[in-house]
Design a protein around this motif. Structure first.
Motif: not given
Length: 98
Positions: A1-19
């Motif tokens: 669950a921790v790894a999935l949460a960290l992965l989702l936060v990292w994905s959100a950061r990349l998506t935000y930076s891209y847009f």
């Protein structure tokens, strides 16, 4: 669950930076780094891009994916000190890069 949460936060950061970089439009322009490399290498860019972009990214992606493979094999086991260090290191990396 921790790894999935960290992965989702990292994905959100990349998506935000891209847009943010693209002025909130999807696929508006090519990444400036690739455009610069294409200009620098001219007519040779079509084959050099395989090495500079395609192949190089595979070597960067493997170390990022291997920890998740190890996690999937150790599901259900107790957390070790290494797990705690890895989660803390990932969290710090996400915070610093944001």
């Amino acid at each position: 669950a921790v790894a999935l949460a960290l992965l989702l936060v990292w994905s959100a950061r990349l998506t935000y930076s891209y847009f943010r970089r693209e002025n909130w439009k999807f696929g508006e322009r090519e990444d400036w780094r690739y455009t610069d490399m294409a200009k620098a290498h001219g007519k040779h860019w079509w084959w050099m891009s395989f090495f500079a972009v395609g192949l190089a990214q595979q070597f960067m992606l493997c170390p990022l994916v291997y920890p998740f493979r190890a996690l999937s094999e150790s599901l259900g086991s107790e957390w070790s000190a290494l797990d705690l260090v890895a989660a803390a290191g990932s969290s710090i990396g996400i915070i610093v890069s944001w």
